[in-house]
Design a protein around this motif. Structure first.
Motif, PDB file in Angstrom:
ATOM      1  N   PRO A  41       0.627  -1.281  -0.062  1.00  0.00           N
ATOM      2  CA  PRO A  41       0.040  -0.166   0.063  1.00  0.00           C
ATOM      3  C   PRO A  41       0.712   1.107   0.122  1.00  0.00           C
ATOM      4  CG  PRO A  41      -0.789  -1.437   1.711  1.00  0.00           C
ATOM      5  CD  PRO A  41       0.431  -2.057   1.082  1.00  0.00           C
ATOM      6  N   GLY A  42       0.310   2.385  -0.801  1.00  0.00           N
ATOM      7  CA  GLY A  42       1.287   3.335  -0.893  1.00  0.00           C
ATOM      8  C   GLY A  42       2.555   3.610  -1.661  1.00  0.00           C
ATOM      9  N   LYS A  43       2.956   2.039  -2.000  1.00  0.00           N
ATOM     10  CA  LYS A  43       4.479   2.044  -2.636  1.00  0.00           C
ATOM     11  C   LYS A  43       4.087   1.570  -4.235  1.00  0.00           C
ATOM     12  CE  LYS A  43       6.848   1.035   1.528  1.00  0.00           C
ATOM     13  NZ  LYS A  43       8.054   0.237   2.278  1.00  0.00           N
ATOM     14  N   GLU A  44       5.231   1.703  -4.934  1.00  0.00           N
ATOM     15  CA  GLU A  44       5.365   1.335  -6.331  1.00  0.00           C
ATOM     16  C   GLU A  44       5.531  -0.079  -6.583  1.00  0.00           C
ATOM     17  OE1 GLU A  44       6.886   5.507  -8.673  1.00  0.00           O
ATOM     18  OE2 GLU A  44       8.006   3.434  -8.623  1.00  0.00           O
ATOM     19  N   ARG A  45       5.007  -0.525  -7.670  1.00  0.00           N
ATOM     20  CA  ARG A  45       5.121  -2.113  -7.708  1.00  0.00           C
ATOM     21  C   ARG A  45       6.724  -2.173  -7.978  1.00  0.00           C
ATOM     22  NH1 ARG A  45       1.130  -5.228 -11.498  1.00  0.00           N
ATOM     23  NH2 ARG A  45      -0.196  -3.859 -10.181  1.00  0.00           N
ATOM     24  N   GLU A  46       7.452  -3.241  -7.304  1.00  0.00           N
ATOM     25  CA  GLU A  46       8.796  -3.505  -7.518  1.00  0.00           C
ATOM     26  C   GLU A  46       8.904  -5.119  -7.781  1.00  0.00           C
ATOM     27  OE1 GLU A  46      10.798  -3.268  -3.562  1.00  0.00           O
ATOM     28  OE2 GLU A  46       9.383  -4.379  -2.625  1.00  0.00           O
ATOM     29  N   GLY A  47      10.070  -5.271  -8.540  1.00  0.00           N
ATOM     30  CA  GLY A  47      10.447  -6.517  -8.983  1.00  0.00           C
ATOM     31  C   GLY A  47      10.903  -7.174  -7.594  1.00  0.00           C
ATOM     32  N   VAL A  48      10.544  -8.478  -7.579  1.00  0.00           N
ATOM     33  CA  VAL A  48      11.204  -9.467  -6.532  1.00  0.00           C
ATOM     34  C   VAL A  48      12.032 -10.454  -7.144  1.00  0.00           C
ATOM     35  CG1 VAL A  48      10.458 -11.139  -4.860  1.00  0.00           C
ATOM     36  CG2 VAL A  48       8.886  -9.279  -5.196  1.00  0.00           C
ATOM     37  N   ALA A  49      11.857 -11.294  -8.118  1.00  0.00           N
ATOM     38  CA  ALA A  49      12.361 -12.157  -8.683  1.00  0.00           C
ATOM     39  C   ALA A  49      11.951 -12.444  -9.975  1.00  0.00           C
ATOM     40  CB  ALA A  49      12.330 -13.565  -7.930  1.00  0.00           C
ATOM     41  N   ALA A  50      13.100 -12.904 -10.933  1.00  0.00           N
ATOM     42  CA  ALA A  50      12.762 -13.183 -12.287  1.00  0.00           C
ATOM     43  C   ALA A  50      13.564 -14.318 -12.685  1.00  0.00           C
ATOM     44  CB  ALA A  50      13.198 -12.023 -13.227  1.00  0.00           C
ATOM     45  N   CYS A 104      15.050  -9.619 -20.028  1.00  0.00           N
ATOM     46  CA  CYS A 104      14.804 -10.405 -18.573  1.00  0.00           C
ATOM     47  C   CYS A 104      15.295  -9.751 -17.463  1.00  0.00           C
ATOM     48  CB  CYS A 104      15.301 -11.852 -18.782  1.00  0.00           C
ATOM     49  SG  CYS A 104      14.873 -12.832 -17.322  1.00  0.00           S
ATOM     50  N   GLY A 105      14.565  -9.534 -16.526  1.00  0.00           N
ATOM     51  CA  GLY A 105      14.932  -8.751 -15.194  1.00  0.00           C
ATOM     52  C   GLY A 105      13.976  -8.428 -14.429  1.00  0.00           C
ATOM     53  N   LEU A 106      14.082  -7.374 -13.437  1.00  0.00           N
ATOM     54  CA  LEU A 106      13.271  -6.913 -12.511  1.00  0.00           C
ATOM     55  C   LEU A 106      12.511  -5.669 -12.847  1.00  0.00           C
ATOM     56  CD1 LEU A 106      15.164  -7.852  -9.146  1.00  0.00           C
ATOM     57  CD2 LEU A 106      13.512  -9.297 -10.438  1.00  0.00           C
ATOM     58  N   GLN A 107      12.913  -5.285 -14.107  1.00  0.00           N
ATOM     59  CA  GLN A 107      11.893  -3.765 -14.453  1.00  0.00           C
ATOM     60  C   GLN A 107      10.763  -4.171 -14.995  1.00  0.00           C
ATOM     61  OE1 GLN A 107      13.601  -1.426 -13.765  1.00  0.00           O
ATOM     62  NE2 GLN A 107      15.484  -2.427 -13.111  1.00  0.00           N
ATOM     63  N   ARG A 108       9.550  -3.717 -14.352  1.00  0.00           N
ATOM     64  CA  ARG A 108       8.304  -4.013 -14.739  1.00  0.00           C
ATOM     65  C   ARG A 108       7.987  -3.651 -16.048  1.00  0.00           C
ATOM     66  NH1 ARG A 108       7.962   0.369 -11.141  1.00  0.00           N
ATOM     67  NH2 ARG A 108       6.499   2.227 -12.069  1.00  0.00           N
ATOM     68  N   TRP A 109       8.630  -2.507 -16.608  1.00  0.00           N
ATOM     69  CA  TRP A 109       8.121  -2.208 -18.027  1.00  0.00           C
ATOM     70  C   TRP A 109       8.576  -3.217 -19.039  1.00  0.00           C
ATOM     71  CZ3 TRP A 109      11.070   1.063 -14.915  1.00  0.00           C
ATOM     72  CH2 TRP A 109      12.639   0.815 -15.115  1.00  0.00           C
ATOM     73  N   GLU A 110       9.310  -4.013 -18.626  1.00  0.00           N
ATOM     74  CA  GLU A 110       9.860  -5.027 -19.762  1.00  0.00           C
ATOM     75  C   GLU A 110       8.801  -6.160 -20.021  1.00  0.00           C
ATOM     76  OE1 GLU A 110      12.147  -4.730 -21.494  1.00  0.00           O
ATOM     77  OE2 GLU A 110      13.724  -3.508 -20.552  1.00  0.00           O
ATOM     78  N   TYR A 111       7.637  -6.399 -18.995  1.00  0.00           N
ATOM     79  CA  TYR A 111       6.553  -7.471 -18.942  1.00  0.00           C
ATOM     80  C   TYR A 111       5.437  -7.060 -19.556  1.00  0.00           C
ATOM     81  CZ  TYR A 111       9.958  -9.686 -15.650  1.00  0.00           C
ATOM     82  OH  TYR A 111      11.036 -10.227 -15.271  1.00  0.00           O
TER      83      TYR A 111
END
Length: 124
Positions: A41-50, A104-111
């Protein structure tokens, strides 16, 4: 049509474990990279694992290294996230995602595609 359906979320006490699953359909599994993201809540979506194509390289956020493990079962078209030694700060909605044109990685814009998410709550 690509579909991703997460399951396995829930409530657990600090120090406990959970395993998230993501059932994937409509994708060419060995050509896609897949990842887990989370949003508190209140935070940006972040990559955890790929995990990269064909179950190759894996990437982890520093905050989860040594505690979380990403894996996939190609025979079941399922992605997993084993979470151990959970902390209250791991509380978030966890999303499964896949991409096939980006890096491939933890950057959400790649998905390209995202599941609906599953809630994980860790109490102290």
């Amino acid at each position: 049509q690509v579909q991703l359906v997460e399951s396995g979320g829930g409530s657990v006490q600090a120090g406990g474990s959970l395993r998230l699953s993501c059932a994937a359909s409509g994708l060419t599994y060995n050509r896609n990279f897949m990842g887990w993201f989370r949003q508190a809540p209140g935070k940006e979506r972040e990559g955890v694992a790929a995990i990269c194509m064909g179950g190759g390289s894996t990437y982890y956020a520093d905050s989860v290294k040594g505690r979380f493990t990403i894996s996939q079962d190609n025979t079941k078209n399922t992605l997993y996230l084993q979470m151990s030694s959970l902390k209250p700060e791991d509380t978030a909605i966890y999303y499964c995602a896949t991409g096939n044109f980006g890096v491939c990685g933890l950057q959400r814009w790649e998905y390209n595609y995202w599941g609906q998410g599953t809630q994980v709550t860790v109490s102290s």
